[in-house]
Design a protein around this motif. Structure first.
Motif, PDB file in Angstrom:
ATOM      1  N   GLY A  95      46.919  46.441  43.028  1.00 35.09           N
ATOM      2  CA  GLY A  95      45.824  45.724  42.375  1.00 35.09           C
ATOM      3  C   GLY A  95      45.393  44.515  43.184  1.00 35.09           C
ATOM      4  N   PHE A  96      46.369  43.830  43.777  1.00 29.82           N
ATOM      5  CA  PHE A  96      46.057  42.685  44.634  1.00 29.82           C
ATOM      6  C   PHE A  96      45.287  43.133  45.872  1.00 29.82           C
ATOM      7  CE2 PHE A  96      47.353  40.168  48.385  1.00 29.82           C
ATOM      8  CZ  PHE A  96      46.738  38.956  48.056  1.00 29.82           C
ATOM      9  N   VAL A  97      45.695  44.225  46.476  1.00 26.94           N
ATOM     10  CA  VAL A  97      44.995  44.746  47.656  1.00 26.94           C
ATOM     11  C   VAL A  97      43.547  45.076  47.307  1.00 26.94           C
ATOM     12  CG1 VAL A  97      44.856  46.649  49.320  1.00 26.94           C
ATOM     13  CG2 VAL A  97      47.073  45.619  48.786  1.00 26.94           C
ATOM     14  N   LEU A  98      43.342  45.742  46.195  1.00 26.55           N
ATOM     15  CA  LEU A  98      41.982  46.099  45.785  1.00 26.55           C
ATOM     16  C   LEU A  98      41.131  44.854  45.534  1.00 26.55           C
ATOM     17  CD1 LEU A  98      42.594  49.133  43.383  1.00 26.55           C
ATOM     18  CD2 LEU A  98      41.977  49.160  45.806  1.00 26.55           C
ATOM     19  N   HIS A  99      41.747  43.803  44.994  1.00 24.53           N
ATOM     20  CA  HIS A  99      41.040  42.532  44.799  1.00 24.53           C
ATOM     21  C   HIS A  99      40.567  41.982  46.142  1.00 24.53           C
ATOM     22  CE1 HIS A  99      40.290  38.412  43.261  1.00 24.53           C
ATOM     23  NE2 HIS A  99      40.832  38.028  44.403  1.00 24.53           N
ATOM     24  N   CYS A 100      41.454  42.019  47.127  1.00 23.56           N
ATOM     25  CA  CYS A 100      41.104  41.498  48.453  1.00 23.56           C
ATOM     26  C   CYS A 100      39.998  42.326  49.099  1.00 23.56           C
ATOM     27  CB  CYS A 100      42.348  41.479  49.352  1.00 23.56           C
ATOM     28  SG  CYS A 100      43.626  40.321  48.805  1.00 23.56           S
TER      29      CYS A 100
END
Length: 336
Positions: A95-100
């Motif tokens: 989820g953090f990667v997708l946010h970035c």
């Protein structure tokens, strides 16, 4: 305020899906809750879980399991070249990667779809397709369990190595990682030289390279060869890729011309999956414990396997690779 629960199954909060329980269990959503729960620890052994994706329970845990639920993602600083993004240790990593990716923050796109939490990412310096956490790491905050203080660790402090950091050796079991800050690029530096990324990008018909395209390519590749833990229990790569000196590699190459390896420091990093496959384990199944048919590096629980059965299978694999190649595999997964 979180309340301690007794005799709680860890099956729903771990990706291997084996039957085991914790004597005491509680989630925490902030530092105050963590402190309060630790005050109730007493002499009980302690384990902190994030995504539960890198652990194999071979028995019940007769102690306290705390589940990191500290979330939140925020941009805390930027300069002409970088943006600094802080995330709670309990945030889902993908989820953090997708946010970035969605915000144009470059550097973690090659690490898409890795299971687990943000807090675990620096603990073992996760990596894939030519990128490791150390490449994008700025600093982290971690709570010292015994001394009850919040410490800040820099890149140098973490002493990152191949799937290693001070939190896996020197400070193992001493800290809870509460937040991690990453230094991400405003202008991407693409890494497409590893694995099948270039081939997948071509198959996708990508004309203009972007971090979004690379992220999707990695998602496609991982989805095609790795099982979804919600359907087949697993912890991703069970073993580390072993590193050997050049002399040993030369001997192996002469005996096995098709061996898969990559330069690493002063030696070569061997593909553990290839070694395991050559020993005949790929697709092997005994009861509900097995070696995944599409990727020999992944051990799986087809439903009813015990942690002990999976551990026993891993021991047999280690012994056979040692006998055939003179190479000792190390487990990447933490065994309880």
């Amino acid at each position: 305020m979180s309340i301690l629960q007794e005799h709680v199954s860890v099956k729903p909060i771990t990706t291997f899906g084996v039957a085991a329980s914790a004597r005491y269990y509680a989630p925490f959503a902030n530092l105050d809750e963590l402190k309060a729960l630790l005050d109730h620890q007493g002499d009980a052994p302690l384990m902190v879980l994030g995504g539960g994706s890198n652990v194999l329970f071979t028995r019940d845990f007769e102690g306290l399991v705390l589940h990191n639920g500290i979330t939140g993602i925020e941009t805390i600083a930027e300069d002409t070249e970088y943006v600094y993004v802080r995330a709670g240790g309990g945030e889902n990593w993908h989820g953090f990667v997708l946010h970035c990716v969605a915000n144009g923050f470059a550097g973690v796109e090659n690490l898409s779809l890795i299971p687990g939490s943000v807090g675990a990412s620096p603990m073992q310096n996760i990596g894939a397709y030519g990128v490791e956490i150390k490449d994008v790491f700025h600093e982290l905050e971690a709570f010292h369990i015994r001394e009850r203080r919040l410490d800040t660790f820099t890149l140098e402090d973490c002493r990152f190595g191949y799937r290693e950091s001070v939190f896996k050796n020197v400070y193992k079991g001493q800290y809870v990682i509460t937040s991690v800050t990453y230094r991400l690029r405003k202008t991407p530096r693409f890494h497409t030289e590893y694995g099948a990324i270039r081939e997948e990008l071509a198959r996708m018909g990508v004309q203009e390279l972007s971090i979004g395209a690379i992220s999707q390519a990695v998602i496609n590749i991982r989805s095609s060869k790795l099982p979804d833990w919600r359907e087949v229990g697993n912890a991703g790569s069970f073993f580390k890729n072993p590193q050997v000196p050049m002399e040993h590699y030369a001997t192996l190459k002469a005996a096995h011309p098709s061996i898969v390896a990559f330069p690493q420091d002063a030696g070569m990093k061997l593909a553990a999956g290839w070694l395991i496959e050559q020993c005949g384990w790929k697709g092997f199944r005994r009861g509900d414990a097995g070696c995944y048919p599409k990727q020999a590096l992944v051990l799986v629980n087809y439903g009813g396997a015990t942690g002990g059965e999976i551990f026993a299978l891993s021991s047999e694999i280690i012994a056979s690779v040692e006998e055939k190649f003179g190479v000792t595999l190390e487990r990447e997964v933490n065994v309880v």
